[in-house]
Design a protein around this motif. Structure first.
Motif, PDB file in Angstrom:
ATOM      1  N   VAL A   1       0.836  -1.201   0.000  1.00 26.95           N
ATOM      2  CA  VAL A   1       0.000   0.000   0.000  1.00 26.95           C
ATOM      3  C   VAL A   1       0.874   1.255   0.000  1.00 26.95           C
ATOM      4  O   VAL A   1       0.625   2.195  -0.765  1.00 26.95           O
ATOM      5  CB  VAL A   1      -0.950   0.010   1.220  1.00 26.95           C
ATOM      6  N   VAL A   2       1.892   1.275   0.851  1.00 28.11           N
ATOM      7  CA  VAL A   2       2.790   2.437   0.889  1.00 28.11           C
ATOM      8  C   VAL A   2       3.495   2.604  -0.451  1.00 28.11           C
ATOM      9  O   VAL A   2       3.600   3.714  -0.991  1.00 28.11           O
ATOM     10  CB  VAL A   2       3.827   2.289   2.027  1.00 28.11           C
ATOM     11  N   GLY A   3       3.978   1.482  -1.007  1.00 24.15           N
ATOM     12  CA  GLY A   3       4.626   1.552  -2.320  1.00 24.15           C
ATOM     13  C   GLY A   3       3.691   2.071  -3.394  1.00 24.15           C
ATOM     14  O   GLY A   3       4.083   2.886  -4.236  1.00 24.15           O
ATOM     15  N   SER A   4       2.440   1.625  -3.359  1.00 22.61           N
ATOM     16  CA  SER A   4       1.467   2.079  -4.357  1.00 22.61           C
ATOM     17  C   SER A   4       1.183   3.564  -4.215  1.00 22.61           C
ATOM     18  O   SER A   4       1.018   4.271  -5.208  1.00 22.61           O
ATOM     19  CB  SER A   4       0.159   1.295  -4.202  1.00 22.61           C
ATOM     20  N   THR A   5       1.129   4.039  -2.984  1.00 25.79           N
ATOM     21  CA  THR A   5       0.853   5.456  -2.756  1.00 25.79           C
ATOM     22  C   THR A   5       1.964   6.324  -3.324  1.00 25.79           C
ATOM     23  O   THR A   5       1.706   7.340  -3.984  1.00 25.79           O
ATOM     24  CB  THR A   5       0.685   5.729  -1.251  1.00 25.79           C
ATOM     25  N   VAL A   6       3.208   5.917  -3.082  1.00 22.21           N
ATOM     26  CA  VAL A   6       4.329   6.704  -3.586  1.00 22.21           C
ATOM     27  C   VAL A   6       4.462   6.548  -5.099  1.00 22.21           C
ATOM     28  O   VAL A   6       4.677   7.520  -5.823  1.00 22.21           O
ATOM     29  CB  VAL A   6       5.636   6.287  -2.881  1.00 22.21           C
ATOM     30  N   PHE A   7       4.300   5.314  -5.596  1.00 19.11           N
ATOM     31  CA  PHE A   7       4.376   5.088  -7.036  1.00 19.11           C
ATOM     32  C   PHE A   7       3.273   5.849  -7.760  1.00 19.11           C
ATOM     33  O   PHE A   7       3.459   6.286  -8.900  1.00 19.11           O
ATOM     34  CB  PHE A   7       4.244   3.593  -7.351  1.00 19.11           C
ATOM     35  N   GLY A   8       2.111   5.998  -7.106  1.00 23.81           N
ATOM     36  CA  GLY A   8       1.023   6.741  -7.725  1.00 23.81           C
ATOM     37  C   GLY A   8       1.404   8.173  -8.015  1.00 23.81           C
ATOM     38  O   GLY A   8       0.918   8.770  -8.973  1.00 23.81           O
TER      39      GLY A   8
END
Length: 419
Positions: A97-104
């Motif tokens: 989730v954290v990775g997706s937020t930053v990648f977003g």
């Protein structure tokens, strides 16, 4: 003419023709065969919207994301996320989730994010003893945060349909994106604790913590960088997208030192393909929008909604139900471009702020990305995890609840997104 277009579109979709081609063919046929417009004019109607200056932001934002995501950046982000939340119950799900937020904030594309992060994190979660279906569910659901974090491609498309400020939409999308991230992390924590998922014990020295954060800092600053430039009026969205490409080149070439000709060519190729798909849908949606507008469909639908549903809150609820249903069958860009003109008319009729409508549309249609039968990120994540769709959908239940709660908040508490 509208009826002929809709019948043609449905028939072509049933024949498994891609959405873009179905829209172009059905729209062109409705205008030139059943309407009074010459074929040459119909063709001009198709290509006219692709000449818009603000749309130049789309390929440049895609290119900047491709340049940053294809190098060492992904490893640095995963390392930082692991350091922050990996030690908690359901920690590896929270890392996703954290990775997706930053990648977003880098890619702006949910599908690209699901593919890039899923290929790294799902196998890792399976090796550590997490169910593959759970890893796929976290990746499929959290990747849609990219649809709200700047530079969201979906929000740019809505801005072109509604003549709304891209900067205002970018700013409004941050809080719902963070609410989605927080809710999904909580769902991972509760699920991990209840089902006894393995806890990964990771120890870091203070020096390693500082180094990890510094390594991930360029990616963390990307959405902040975009918002500051837009909010301060320093540059237009198109100019910001070009600056973002320069930023990505500097970060990859100077900071990470992993930029080479192969990566540049791969990023350019991905940009051309993705932009071509988006532009095809934009071109097709313009001719469909022209047919609907000529027939007075948006105005008629808005009038019907006001006369029969009457209460604005009930109309907003009906809009959400419609979008949730459509999102199960149409991809996000196509749905925004097709439904945008009609829903903008309804919003104007009931006094609904167009920025709020844009966020509502993106949240609704993002849910469709991880919902059967057509959910794109769902199929991408399930394929990476090699898990049946049905098993992944069962694991998605808590994430559906989080997404629906965020949807209700942005729909009925406008103070969260309108400043």
């Amino acid at each position: 003419m509208t009826v002929h277009m809709l019948l043609g579109f449905v028939m072509l979709m049933l024949l498994a023709m891609p959405v873009g081609y179905s829209l172009v063919i059905s729209g062109w046929a409705a205008l030139s065969v059943f309407g009074s417009m010459p074929s040459s004019m119909a063709v001009l109607k198709i290509f006219q919207p692709t000449q818009s200056f603000p749309l130049l932001a789309i390929p440049f934002f895609i290119l900047s994301g491709s340049l940053m995501m294809s190098g060492k950046l992904g490893q640095k982000l995963v390392g930082m996320a692991s350091m922050l939340v990996g030690k908690y119950p359901g920690g590896l799900g929270q890392v996703s989730v954290v990775g997706s937020t930053v990648f977003g904030g880098v890619s702006g594309s949910s599908v690209a994010e699901a593919s890039a992060l899923g290929s790294m994190l799902i196998p890792w979660q399976k090796r550590e003893g997490y169910p593959g279906a759970f890893g796929a569910a976290v990746t499929a659901s959290s990747s849609v945060i990219a649809g709200l974090m700047p530079p969201s491609i979906a929000l740019i498309l809505f801005a072109t349909v509604s003549n709304t400020s891209i900067a205002s939409l970018f700013i409004a999308g941050v809080v719902p994106a963070l609410m989605l991230a927080g809710g999904m992390m909580l769902a991972c924590y509760i699920t991990g604790r209840r089902r006894g998922f393995p806890i990964i014990e990771l120890s870091y020295t203070r020096r390693e913590v500082v180094q990890t954060v510094l390594n991930a800092l360029p990616a963390l600053l990307m959405p902040v960088f975009i918002l500051v430039l837009l909010r301060a009026g320093i540059a237009t969205p198109t100019e910001v997208s070009i600056i973002a490409v320069a930023y990505a080149l500097v970060v990859s070439g100077v900071f990470y030192r992993d930029l080479n000709g192969t990566r540049i060519m791969a990023a350019l190729t991905n940009t051309v393909i993705t932009t071509g798909v988006v532009m095809l849908i934009i071109a097709a949606a313009n001719i469909i929008g022209y047919i609907l507008t000529s027939g007075g469909v948006p105005q008629a639908v808005a009038q019907w909604a006001v006369e029969h549903l009457k209460d604005p809150l009930l109309i907003i609820l009906a809009i959400n139900l419609l979008l949730l249903f459509i999102g199960m069958f149409l991809d996000l860009p196509a749905a925004i471009l097709l439904l945008g003109p009609t829903l903008v008319s309804i919003a104007n009729a009931i006094g609904l702020d167009l920025v709020q409508l844009g966020i509502m549309m993106c949240v609704n249609l993002s849910i469709g990305l991880f919902t059967p039968p057509i959910g794109t990120t769902l199929f991408v994540a399930a394929a990476i995890a090699r898990e049946p769709i049905g098993r992944v959908v069962k694991e998605l239940v808590p994430f559906y609840l989080v997404a629906l709660l965020v949807l209700l908040l942005v729909s009925f508490v406008p103070a969260l997104i309108i400043y």
